[in-house]
Design a protein around this motif. Structure first.
Motif, PDB file in Angstrom:
ATOM      1  N   LEU A  56      10.886 -13.290  55.957  1.00 65.00           N
ATOM      2  CA  LEU A  56      10.162 -13.738  57.223  1.00 65.00           C
ATOM      3  C   LEU A  56       9.639 -12.367  57.930  1.00 65.00           C
ATOM      4  O   LEU A  56       8.577 -12.293  58.445  1.00 65.00           O
ATOM      5  N   LEU A  57      10.721 -11.422  58.114  1.00 63.68           N
ATOM      6  CA  LEU A  57      10.488 -10.437  59.009  1.00 63.68           C
ATOM      7  C   LEU A  57       9.286  -9.629  58.338  1.00 63.68           C
ATOM      8  O   LEU A  57       8.450  -9.075  59.008  1.00 63.68           O
ATOM      9  N   PHE A  58       9.262  -9.444  56.958  1.00 68.69           N
ATOM     10  CA  PHE A  58       8.246  -8.723  56.219  1.00 68.69           C
ATOM     11  C   PHE A  58       7.091  -9.717  55.825  1.00 68.69           C
ATOM     12  O   PHE A  58       6.059  -9.187  55.106  1.00 68.69           O
ATOM     13  N   ASN A  59       6.806 -11.084  56.412  1.00 63.06           N
ATOM     14  CA  ASN A  59       5.811 -11.737  55.868  1.00 63.06           C
ATOM     15  C   ASN A  59       4.530 -11.398  56.838  1.00 63.06           C
ATOM     16  O   ASN A  59       4.580 -11.007  58.040  1.00 63.06           O
ATOM     17  N   LYS A  60       3.665 -11.338  56.239  1.00 66.01           N
ATOM     18  CA  LYS A  60       2.365 -10.631  56.881  1.00 66.01           C
ATOM     19  C   LYS A  60       1.913 -11.530  58.263  1.00 66.01           C
ATOM     20  O   LYS A  60       1.637 -10.948  59.229  1.00 66.01           O
ATOM     21  N   GLN A  61       2.145 -12.733  57.911  1.00 67.84           N
ATOM     22  CA  GLN A  61       1.597 -13.575  59.177  1.00 67.84           C
ATOM     23  C   GLN A  61       2.705 -13.938  60.414  1.00 67.84           C
ATOM     24  O   GLN A  61       2.405 -13.914  61.210  1.00 67.84           O
ATOM     25  N   LEU A  62       4.062 -13.990  59.742  1.00 67.20           N
ATOM     26  CA  LEU A  62       5.031 -14.628  60.558  1.00 67.20           C
ATOM     27  C   LEU A  62       5.716 -13.430  61.046  1.00 67.20           C
ATOM     28  O   LEU A  62       6.708 -13.642  61.928  1.00 67.20           O
ATOM     29  N   GLY A  63       5.847 -12.234  60.207  1.00 59.21           N
ATOM     30  CA  GLY A  63       6.843 -11.300  60.569  1.00 59.21           C
ATOM     31  C   GLY A  63       6.488 -10.054  61.627  1.00 59.21           C
ATOM     32  O   GLY A  63       5.457 -10.231  62.119  1.00 59.21           O
ATOM     33  N   MET A  64       7.460  -9.202  61.273  1.00 57.48           N
ATOM     34  CA  MET A  64       7.333  -7.963  62.381  1.00 57.48           C
ATOM     35  C   MET A  64       6.123  -6.952  61.619  1.00 57.48           C
ATOM     36  O   MET A  64       5.682  -6.414  62.230  1.00 57.48           O
ATOM     37  N   ALA A  65       6.411  -6.847  60.331  1.00 58.70           N
ATOM     38  CA  ALA A  65       5.648  -6.005  59.311  1.00 58.70           C
ATOM     39  C   ALA A  65       4.411  -5.975  59.567  1.00 58.70           C
ATOM     40  O   ALA A  65       3.399  -4.961  59.911  1.00 58.70           O
ATOM     41  N   GLY A  66       3.808  -7.393  59.416  1.00 56.97           N
ATOM     42  CA  GLY A  66       2.333  -7.623  59.959  1.00 56.97           C
ATOM     43  C   GLY A  66       1.780  -7.472  61.296  1.00 56.97           C
ATOM     44  O   GLY A  66       0.930  -6.716  61.744  1.00 56.97           O
ATOM     45  N   ASN A  67       2.593  -8.401  62.243  1.00 57.85           N
ATOM     46  CA  ASN A  67       2.173  -8.372  63.495  1.00 57.85           C
ATOM     47  C   ASN A  67       2.603  -7.304  64.409  1.00 57.85           C
ATOM     48  O   ASN A  67       1.855  -6.938  65.632  1.00 57.85           O
ATOM     49  N   VAL A  68       3.661  -6.615  64.245  1.00 53.13           N
ATOM     50  CA  VAL A  68       3.921  -5.477  65.025  1.00 53.13           C
ATOM     51  C   VAL A  68       3.726  -3.983  64.476  1.00 53.13           C
ATOM     52  O   VAL A  68       3.204  -3.274  65.232  1.00 53.13           O
ATOM     53  N   PHE A  69       3.840  -4.016  63.186  1.00 53.03           N
ATOM     54  CA  PHE A  69       3.522  -2.759  62.504  1.00 53.03           C
ATOM     55  C   PHE A  69       2.311  -2.557  61.821  1.00 53.03           C
ATOM     56  O   PHE A  69       1.898  -1.437  61.568  1.00 53.03           O
ATOM     57  N   GLY A  70       1.570  -3.869  61.937  1.00 49.17           N
ATOM     58  CA  GLY A  70       0.272  -3.667  61.155  1.00 49.17           C
ATOM     59  C   GLY A  70       0.120  -3.449  59.742  1.00 49.17           C
ATOM     60  O   GLY A  70      -0.688  -2.938  59.152  1.00 49.17           O
ATOM     61  N   SER A  71       1.230  -3.765  59.129  1.00 47.09           N
ATOM     62  CA  SER A  71       1.441  -3.507  57.884  1.00 47.09           C
ATOM     63  C   SER A  71       0.564  -4.724  56.949  1.00 47.09           C
ATOM     64  O   SER A  71       0.556  -5.669  57.407  1.00 47.09           O
TER      65      SER A  71
END
Lengths: 294, 414, 303
Positions: free
Chosen positions: A131-146
């Motif tokens: 979930l943390l690395f999920n693009k939509q729901l997680g940190m990786a996409g939403n906070v770090f823009g991965s």
């Protein structure tokens, strides 16, 4: 040997009970597993003896699916071991050394925080990280823009597997090192300090030699454990992409406990081969480390 | 301090051991019933068992949920002790178990209970347990791969007409290319392997030829290529993303997951969804790849005739009263239940609404189906996403299945 | 390799007690470096834990709503009530009691077994000692895949199916903890107990008065590992228990999860994970002040 006669029975008393337990609960099942590796067996019928057939297929029949699976699985397992073991040794060691610093406050809290992930079940842990690395729901996409889908692309898939392994795995070794280092006489550090030895000097010339026996233990056991990995890649990447994180234990378990009729003989043969690899590597580790420590 | 600690541990231990003792029960007067139904499914089945026991039968049923049931079955069958009286297994296990001779025929049960017969159940759910004319199982349900749709998104993109003939075709999906807002997708990749296996039926193919596995076939290739078109058009949720959750977040028009998911989808506030058939390359045919939960008796010489009679009564009770099971989202196999007005309240009744719908629920009964499904599951993601060469991979898959068959004991030890 | 462990403990120079007054500047740097390292690590380690805990208070709708929030918009208890309400299929309190009993008993036995066995392999002299040890250790490295079947048969033959003994005893055969204890004991100078031998002390006296106090931290570490390991085991209990009332909690909670892989209620899964770790976490917090406490080889107890 300068031993009194009455001592001769004592070793049997100290070591014996465990040997009995070992024979019943480990040796017998292990022998049965080795025996199964020379058979065709679906877990339910009587195993049918086939001699070395399974080994021949796995090792030499280059067209066989089992040969390719074994090679790919072993390769991926080695990658996992090489990536994870050093981190599982170094990070906890650094934590333990840093925690040993007299001025550091809140040791219990820090220790607990690092230990907790090891208590969380692998399925829950994997779900958290996915979930943390999920693009939509997680940190990786939403906070770090991965913008990558981590489980499906290399090298991210490996990174993900290693992250959850390290996160859940450093706590155990950390407390072993904590227990070991706290046994090192404080006098040694103090006199070294008087002699003007720096932090690194004190670490290499006092801490490391003093905890070398536990260090050998963690190295050997962490490596052996890493060779048995399957939960983390199974939950995080399901072996993908293109089976590049499909480790050997996953293949073995699929053969033995997959959906179709069990191919337990072949699975056992792969497990025995994996056992031999683990054995060779831990013996080497032990030998080298023990000699260097002497 | 130390002494006290030791003492309290000891007291605790003693206390608990007395608590733990006295749990032994007489097993001759209970039917031990194992199921792999964890989660809410287990609670619904528990309710059914409770209702049955409330009718005061001579022999009561004891429901045991096991999270790793097939492994556990292997261990007890191997040791010959502790084999359950009644078990629920999945459809694809039947041919293998029959071949290994571990299933007891249901003959005694069907003889004693005249209503437990083919005509009273969904035909494919019944016949999946018929092997060489012998009936080995009695069905509880059919659970199927289905396609949920997001009503709001269909409206937004003017795609409601896709549903008119109850078949959403791949071409209809492709017509949305370039029309979706960023972050929205037409379909996800949930249960992708099952979707592929449905396409094989839609294309008129099969997974076997004269008993030999047929994986590397033109039809299989076609099935993959058809589905791959959706991916290549950028309409499928990205590889490695959780398409199931994306559907629940309201970013995906269609989700190809299972009948059982309807209860979970229903718990998502604001998700306005319906259910239809899995997409097809052609408007003429649609297939929903299905499985079934089947009651069966594993071979056990200690199972008395009274118990078998008791099992028959229990199964008859289930046949008449399993509407509770519809709550789990499954298509109840008993006609008495699935033709009742009450069943119409459940979303999955869509799949029993017409003969054509019932026929679309396809259960593979080929004995090596599990190996083929495993091969398809292992490789489908990489093929559909274009990560691998399709011809080469189909060859690998064919070999994968063949090698497993030759290594299986039933292939060798006769 | 039989003799390599019997080598002498290297006798590093014993240092006289000396008061250290002036602190070198190197220490303050290392203090900040230590802090920085620990804090960064803790942040990385704690975020997933917090996220997991807070997710157990989220509705499925919120779990799947786009965007990342460490804390839920709306805290709900439904995930927990759903787990705790299901008392027919899931007697959680009962499971907790079972686990407590099993893990406690197992741990007590482990401490006894590893103490005497570790002492035997490290301190006693007998022919083939190291060969025996390394042979057993080597055998234990073979991954057990189909071992389940013979293990079950053995448990069945002992009449332990559906009893707590099936969970308590087999784990005692493991080599890991014994290896660890042996390694620790090998780090203790041999002259300590050799001089006691000369004074006529028996093995039990030596163990209890000399060795055990020194290896207490590692015994506590092993106890902690055993308790946690026993608590978290979920494969074996599924095989040996049929009675849902006898299940330990970790295996029991698996029964609450849906069978369809990912297709489950995420908050509920997190909730059951949170419930399952509370006891082992409490144990860790309680035990941690003991395993770093050790006895100085030269002087008395220090904290």
């Amino acid at each position: 040997m300068p031993m009194k006669k009455k001592l001769n029975l004592a070793p049997a008393f100290f070591v014996g009970p465990h040997v009995i337990l070992f024979v019943v609960f480990i040796l017998l099942p292990t022998f049965y597993g080795i025996y199964a590796s020379f058979t065709k067996w679906n877990l339910m019928n009587e195993p049918v003896w086939v001699g070395l057939d399974n080994y021949r297929t796995i090792l030499f029949d280059s067209k066989s699916t089992f040969h390719t699976q074994f090679n790919n699985g072993l390769k991926n397992t080695f990658i996992f071991v090489l990536l994870s073991v050093p981190l599982l040794i170094i990070i906890p060691l650094l934590v333990a050394v840093a925690l040993e610093h007299k001025k550091v406050k809140g040791k219990s809290l820090i220790q607990s925080i690092i230990y907790v992930p090891g208590l969380i079940s692998i399925s829950a842990g994997a779900l958290i990280w996915l979930l943390l690395f999920n693009k939509q729901l997680g940190m990786a996409g939403n906070v770090f823009g991965s913008n990558v889908s981590w489980p499906a692309h290399q090298p991210y898939a490996w990174i993900l597997v290693i992250i959850i392994t390290i996160w859940g795995g450093v706590g155990g070794n950390m407390i072993i090192y904590r227990a070991s280092i706290s046994g090192v006489s404080q006098d040694l550090y103090e006199s070294a300090e008087m002699d003007g030895a720096g932090t690194i000097r004190r670490f290499t010339s006092i801490t490391l030699p003093s905890i070398r026996f536990p260090l050998i233990y963690t190295f050997v056991m962490t490596t052996a454990g890493a060779f048995n990995v399957f939960g983390q890649p199974l939950m995080m990447t399901d072996g993908g992409p293109r089976q590049s994180t499909h480790v050997l234990m996953m293949y073995i378990r699929q053969l033995a406990f997959g959906n179709g009729e069990s191919i337990a003989g072949m699975a056992s043969a792969m497990a025995v081969l994996l056992g031999l690899v683990i054995l060779a590597i831990s013996a080497l580790q032990y030998y080298v480390m023990n000699r260097n420590a002497a | 301090m130390k002494k006290k600690w030791g003492l309290s541990v000891l007291t605790l231990v003693l206390m608990l051991s007395t608590v733990l003792a006295g749990c032994g029960k007489d097993n001759s007067k209970t039917i031990t019933f194992w199921t792999p139904l964890t989660g809410d499914d287990g609670a619904y089945m528990d309710q059914l068992v409770k209702d049955y026991n409330a009718t005061n039968p001579e022999i009561k049923v004891k429901h045991v949920i096991t999270s790793d049931m097939y492994t556990k079955l292997s261990t007890v069958l191997n040791s010959g002790k502790g084999v359950p009286d009644l078990t629920i297994i999945h459809a694809d296990r039947v041919p293998g178990y029959v071949k290994q001779g571990v299933l007891e025929p249901m003959t005694a049960v069907t003889a004693a209970q005249p209503e437990i017969k083919q005509e009273n159940y969904l035909p494919q759910a019944w016949s999946t347990g018929t092997i060489n004319g012998t009936q080995y199982t009695v069905p509880l349900d059919i659970h199927s791969n289905v396609m949920y749709y997001n009503k709001d998104l269909l409206k937004k993109y003017g795609a409601e007409s896709f549903l008119d003939d109850n078949v959403v075709t791949i071409d209809e999906m492709l017509s949305l290319k370039g029309k979706l807002a960023e972050g929205d997708y037409v379909v996800n990749d949930a249960l992708l392997g099952w979707v592929i296996l449905a396409q094989i039926q839609n294309l008129g193919g099969d997974i076997q030829e004269n008993g030999k596995p047929a994986v590397n076939t033109p039809v299989m290739k076609q099935a993959f290529e058809d589905v791959k078109k959706i991916n290549d058009a950028g309409l499928m949720t990205p590889f490695g993303e959780d398409g199931y959750l994306m559907f629940q977040s309201g970013n995906v028009l269609f989700s190809t997951d299972g009948t059982w998911s309807s209860t979970a989808h229903a718990k998502v506030e604001g998700l306005n969804f319906g259910v239809t058939n899995v997409y097809s390359p052609t408007p003429d045919k649609f297939t929903n790849r299905s499985s079934s939960h089947l009651f069966t008796m594993m071979k056990n010489k200690d199972r008395s005739e009274e118990k078998v009679a008791g099992i028959g009564k229990f199964l008859e009770f289930i046949r008449e009263n399993s509407i509770e099971w519809a709550k789990a989202g499954q298509i109840v196999a008993s006609k008495q239940v699935n033709e009742s007005p009450e069943f119409k309240n459940y979303m999955q009744s869509f799949f029993t609404s017409s003969e054509k719908e019932i026929k679309s629920l396809y259960i593979y009964t080929y004995e090596y189906y599990p190996y083929i499904a495993e091969a398809v599951d292992t490789y489908c993601g990489d093929i559909v996403r274009g990560n691998v060469d399709i011809d080469e991979t189909l060859q690998t898959m064919q070999k994968f299945v063949e090698d497993k068959i030759t290594e299986g004991t039933s292939g060798a030890a006769k | 390799m039989s003799n390599q462990m019997t080598q002498q403990y290297d006798k590093r120079p014993r240092v006289k007690e000396q008061a250290v007054k002036g602190k070198a500047s190197g220490i303050s740097i290392s203090k900040y470096v230590s802090y920085l390292f620990l804090i960064v690590l803790c942040i990385i380690w704690i975020i997933p834990v917090i996220f997991g805990i807070t997710t157990s208070f989220r509705s499925q709708s919120e779990v799947v709503s786009s965007g990342f929030r460490l804390f839920p918009k709306k805290w709900i208890l439904e995930n927990y009530t759903a787990i705790l309400d299901n008392t027919s299929t899931a007697p959680i309190l009962r499971w907790l009691m079972n686990s407590l009993f099993i893990a406690t008993m197992h741990t007590l036995f482990v401490v006894v077994v590893i103490s005497i066995t570790g002492y035997g392999y490290s301190r006693m002299k007998f022919k083939g000692r190291d060969t025996l040890f390394f042979t057993l250790l080597g055998i234990s490295f073979f991954p057990g895949v189909v071992n389940l079947i013979p293990s079950y048969k053995i448990i069945d033959a002992l009449g332990w199916v559906n009893t707590s003994w099936a969970m308590i005893i087999p784990g005692l055969a493991g080599m890991g903890n014994i290896f660890l204890v042996r390694q620790f004991m090998n780090g203790i100078p041999k002259d300590l107990d050799e001089s006691a031998h000369v004074d006529g002390a028996g093995h039990f006296r030596i163990y209890f008065s000399i060795i055990m106090p020194l290896v207490k931290p590692v015994l506590i570490v092993c106890a902690l590992f055993s308790f946690t390991g026993s608590w978290n085991d979920f494969l074996w209990p599924v095989i040996v228990f049929t009675d849902v009332d006898k299940m330990p909690v970790t295996a029991g909670l698996l029964l609450l999860q849906d069978i369809y892989g990912n297709y489950r209620m995420i908050g509920q899964l997190m909730g059951s994970a949170v419930l399952a770790i509370i006891p082992t976490l409490l144990l860790f917090m309680f035990a941690q002040k003991y395993f770093v406490q050790s006895i100085n080889l030269n002087s008395g107890i220090k904290g």
